[in-house]
Structure formats: structure tokens, C-alpha cells
Design an enzyme around this catalytic site. Structure first.
Site, PDB file in Angstrom:
ATOM      1  CD1 TRP A 114     -52.343 -35.354   6.433  1.00 28.18           C
ATOM      2  CD2 TRP A 114     -50.408 -36.375   6.920  1.00 28.18           C
ATOM      3  NE1 TRP A 114     -52.449 -35.866   7.693  1.00 28.18           N
ATOM      4  CE2 TRP A 114     -51.273 -36.496   8.032  1.00 28.18           C
ATOM      5  CE3 TRP A 114     -49.140 -36.949   7.002  1.00 28.18           C
ATOM      6  CZ2 TRP A 114     -50.910 -37.158   9.201  1.00 28.18           C
ATOM      7  CZ3 TRP A 114     -48.764 -37.591   8.163  1.00 28.18           C
ATOM      8  CH2 TRP A 114     -49.645 -37.701   9.243  1.00 28.18           C
ATOM      9  NE  ARG A 122     -61.752 -37.409  -5.216  1.00 30.20           N
ATOM     10  CZ  ARG A 122     -62.748 -36.701  -4.713  1.00 30.20           C
ATOM     11  NH1 ARG A 122     -63.804 -36.446  -5.471  1.00 30.20           N
ATOM     12  NH2 ARG A 122     -62.701 -36.237  -3.482  1.00 30.20           N
ATOM     13  CB  ILE A 156     -46.965 -64.721  -7.517  1.00 26.39           C
ATOM     14  CG1 ILE A 156     -48.469 -64.967  -7.725  1.00 26.39           C
ATOM     15  CG2 ILE A 156     -46.163 -65.287  -8.690  1.00 26.39           C
ATOM     16  CD1 ILE A 156     -49.073 -64.209  -8.893  1.00 26.39           C
ATOM     17  CB  THR A 160     -60.525 -42.088   2.385  1.00 28.35           C
ATOM     18  OG1 THR A 160     -61.879 -41.661   2.626  1.00 28.35           O
ATOM     19  CG2 THR A 160     -59.573 -41.295   3.260  1.00 28.35           C
ATOM     20  CB  SER A 161     -61.639 -46.348  -0.411  1.00 25.95           C
ATOM     21  OG  SER A 161     -60.432 -46.600  -1.112  1.00 25.95           O
ATOM     22  CD  GLN A 167     -57.348 -74.740 -11.720  1.00 25.33           C
ATOM     23  OE1 GLN A 167     -57.822 -75.071 -10.639  1.00 25.33           O
ATOM     24  NE2 GLN A 167     -57.782 -75.227 -12.881  1.00 25.33           N
ATOM     25  CD  GLU A 170     -54.854 -36.084  -5.630  1.00 22.25           C
ATOM     26  OE1 GLU A 170     -55.718 -35.987  -6.511  1.00 22.25           O
ATOM     27  OE2 GLU A 170     -53.636 -36.000  -5.846  1.00 22.25           O
ATOM     28  CB  SER A 189     -54.691 -32.572   4.454  1.00 17.72           C
ATOM     29  OG  SER A 189     -55.400 -33.331   3.506  1.00 17.72           O
ATOM     30  CB  THR A 232     -47.576 -34.563  -2.285  1.00 12.24           C
ATOM     31  OG1 THR A 232     -48.273 -35.608  -1.617  1.00 12.24           O
ATOM     32  CG2 THR A 232     -46.636 -35.162  -3.312  1.00 12.24           C
TER      33      THR A 232
END
Length: 379
Positions: free
Chosen positions: A156, A243, A337, A365-366, A279, A363, A126, A158
Site C-alpha cells: 500500500w 495526520r 442531494i 485508521t479511525s 427543509q 496513516e 505497512s 503511495t
């Protein structure tokens, strides 16, 4: 398909679980708060064989299968997603790429210390103007005969501040576009190579993310991976396998948050009964459990196909796309919750919610995963 895990796989899963509980859980909140890299823990992960899990033992690896990798990644990410991404990058992006495509000399010199956990690596693709569009590389590698002259900036990255070796993708011949891109192994400390400022991130704050700056860095010709112009194909192949690692990280974040939410729901009382008996809460947990199981199966499928030598571009993309969404959905519901307690650091789920988001981004994007999947099913 056999859904039963082997005795060896169960042992690996248990070893990773015990390590996460005993070594990663203490001070995980403090590491997140202080952006502290888990140096000692990563060193122990290397000693356990978790940083080169699938690499042939002759190169210092553990020689395990990809399902074992998924199992171990999930257990590590349940407790500390920052440690999990260090493990994922070293295994999936660095070691896997070197073992498959590097020369024998490169494997001996670089893969062996990386797979054995003596050092860790980073993968630099990147850039400030090249994220999802990996063909738009502005970092250049000018061919000077016996070496390349590397110039540019990577973003970016890592393990950027802790790695000893970096796989760097750069453009050698812009006229050839993606066919003019190469991949190089760069060593920390080379003249002209500088690690930039550490990023102050929303999540995975225990991992170190940096920019990298290359100013006339001389890279020996023998440090190019593969033939001239192979860099783009190398990067895409490595990301396909990577991925699975990030899908497993997302799975771990989700399952860790679910386990905390389930435990809390069994002990917290409201209206004179444990809230799991209401519930509204029970149905949330039912959805979480179902989605996590489905995500795990997608991870296993991609891992099995990888071990079988099949093309995993589609299955890997599906696993990452779905598992990362499950991580976001599950952690948000886990905070809900927990109520007010979910909003404070002591109960861990707020950190997991922050950690989950990046799994939809790095790695691929969606949105990129949907492009990969849609192109595959259109064939």
C-alpha cells in the site's frame, strides 16, 4: 486565538485554488477512470513549492507555516484527492521526517531535491501482516558492517511507482522488538529493489499505490536515519505530523463536495422551487457546513500546535478522526442531494465519495486515532 488569516496565507490559498481549478480540474474524471498519475500537474506543484512547503529554503523548501499547508491541501483536495495525497506524502511523511531527523549529508543529498519538487518520495511502513500494528515488521535489515541487507515486502505504498527515494522501515534486531527497528533511505534502481504491481483501488485512483519488494538490497550504513533502533520512534513521529496532511485532504474532499451540492441545490428545481428551499435539503447543507467548519478548526489547531513545537499526537489524531468522518458523511449526503445525477461520474460527487473512504484508513485508521486520543486524555 486569532482566526484571521495573514495576507501571505490568503495568497497561498488563492494560488492553490487557482492551480486546482486551472490545472487539476480538466481531465480529473479521466484520470480517475484510467488510474492515470497526474505527472505534469505534480511537476508544476513542485515548481510552485507545494511539495516542500514547510522545509527550510536552504534545503529547497518554501519555508511556509503549517496553517498555509492546511489551506493549500484543502484547495488541492477539493478538486483532486489523488494529487493531494501525493502532496501530503511528500510533505508530511518524507520531507518533514528528513528535515527533523536526517543527518546534514542526508538532507543535502535527498531532502533538497525532494523539497524542491525535482523528485518525489515515498514512505514504506505497512506490510502484508503489519498495518495498524507497526511493531510487527517482517521486513529485515541485517547489519553487515558498512551496509545493511534489506529483505521483505511493503504494501500500500503511495507514490510507490513514481518515487525516486523511499523511506523504508525495517527490523534489525527482532529480540529488541520495536527498539530494534530502523529507518533507511533507499534509492530507486538499487539492485534487488523491485516495484510490485499497481493496486486497482476504490478511490484516489489517480495516485499510484504499489507493493515494494526487497531482495538482498544493500543499503549503505550512512543511509540509516538516526541512531540504531530509532526507526519505530521515527515512524511514529512522522505519522503524527502526517495526520494533519490527511485531515486536510479529508477536509478538502468534504468542502469540495459541499460546494458542488450547494450549487446544485440552488439550481435544481422540484415541486416548482429550487430544492434548497425544501427543509430536507436545507438542513443537510446546514449540517455539512457546520461539520466542515469544525473540521477546519481542528486542522488549524493541530497546525498551530505543530508550528509552536507542541506535542500534536492528540490534536493531530482528533483532526484526522473527525475530518475523515466529515468527509464520508458529507460526500454521501452530496450524492443524495444530487439524486440520480450524483450516481454518475459527470457530476464528480460519486468520485469524492469513493475518495473519502481511504481517509479513514491510511496513516492510522479511525480506530487507531481513538486509541491515541483515549490514551492521551487518560494521562
Amino acid at each position: 486565538m486569532d482566526f484571521n488569516l495573514s495576507e501571505e496565507q490568503l495568497m497561498i490559498q488563492q494560488a492553490a485554488r487557482d492551480f486546482a481549478q486551472n490545472e487539476l480540474f480538466p481531465e480529473v474524471i479521466e484520470r480517475d477512470r484510467d488510474q492515470k498519475f497526474p505527472t505534469e500537474q505534480v511537476k508544476k506543484m513542485g515548481e510552485m513549492g507545494l511539495l516542500g512547503m514547510m522545509v527550510d529554503p536552504k534545503y529547497g523548501g518554501a519555508g511556509m507555516d503549517s496553517v498555509s499547508y492546511v489551506l493549500a491541501m484543502e484547495e488541492i483536495a477539493k478538486i483532486d484527492a489523488s494529487a493531494a495525497v501525493v502532496m501530503s506524502v511528500n510533505n508530511s511523511l518524507v520531507c518533514a521526517g528528513l528535515e527533523k531527523f536526517a543527518s546534514e549529508e542526508q538532507k543535502v543529498k535527498y531532502l533538497t531535491p525532494l523539497a524542491s519538487g525535482k523528485v518525489i518520495g515515498a514512505f514504506a511502513l505497512s506490510e502484508p501482516e503489519a498495518g495498524s500494528d507497526a511493531t510487527s515488521q517482517k521486513t529485515t535489515a541485517e547489519d553487515k558492517g558498512d551496509y545493511y541487507l534489506l529483505n521483505g515486502i511493503k504494501n500500500w505504498i503511495t507514490n510507490g511507482g513514481t518515487a525516486s527515494y523511499y523511506i523504508v522501515i525495517a527490523q534489525t534486531d527482532p529480540e529488541k522488538k520495536h527498539k530494534g527497528i530502523n529507518a533507511f533511505i533507499v534509492e530507486r534502481g538499487w539492485e534487488g529493489f523491485e516495484v510490485g504491481v499497481k493496486e486497482d483501488k476504490l478511490g484516489i485512483r489517480g495516485s499510484d499505490t504499489h507493493s515494494l519488494i526487497f531482495n538482498n538490497v544493500k543499503v549503505p550504513k550512512e543511509n540509516r536515519i538516526g541512531e540504531d533502533g530509532f526507526g519505530f520512534n521515527f515512524a511514529m513521529a512522522v505519522l503524527n505530523g502526517g495526520r494533519i496532511g490527511i485531515a486536510s485532504q479529508a477536509l478538502g474532499i468534504a468542502s469540495g463536495a459541499y460546494e458542488l451540492a450547494l450549487k446544485y441545490a440552488k439550481t435544481r428545481k422540484a415541486f416548482k422551487t429550487e430544492i434548497i428551499n425544501h427543509q430536507a435539503i436545507a438542513f443537510k447543507l446546514a449540517d455539512m457546513a457546520t461539520q466542515i467548519t469544525a473540521a477546519r478548526m481542528l486542522c488549524f489547531k493541530a497546525a498551530c500546535e505543530k508550528d509552536a513545537g507542541k506535542d500534536i499526537s492528540e490534536s493531530g489524531a482528533m483532526a484526522k478522526l473527525y475530518a475523515s468522518q466529515v468527509a464520508m458523511d458529507t460526500t454521501i449526503e452530496a450524492v443524495q442531494i444530487h439524486g440520480g445525477y450524483g450516481y454518475v461520474k459527470e457530476y464528480h460527487v460519486e468520485r469524492m465519495m469513493r475518495d473519502a473512504k481511504i481517509t479513514q484508513i491510511y496513516e492510522g485508521t479511525s480506530e487507531i486515532q481513538k486509541i491515541v486520543i483515549s490514551r492521551s486524555i487518560a494521562k
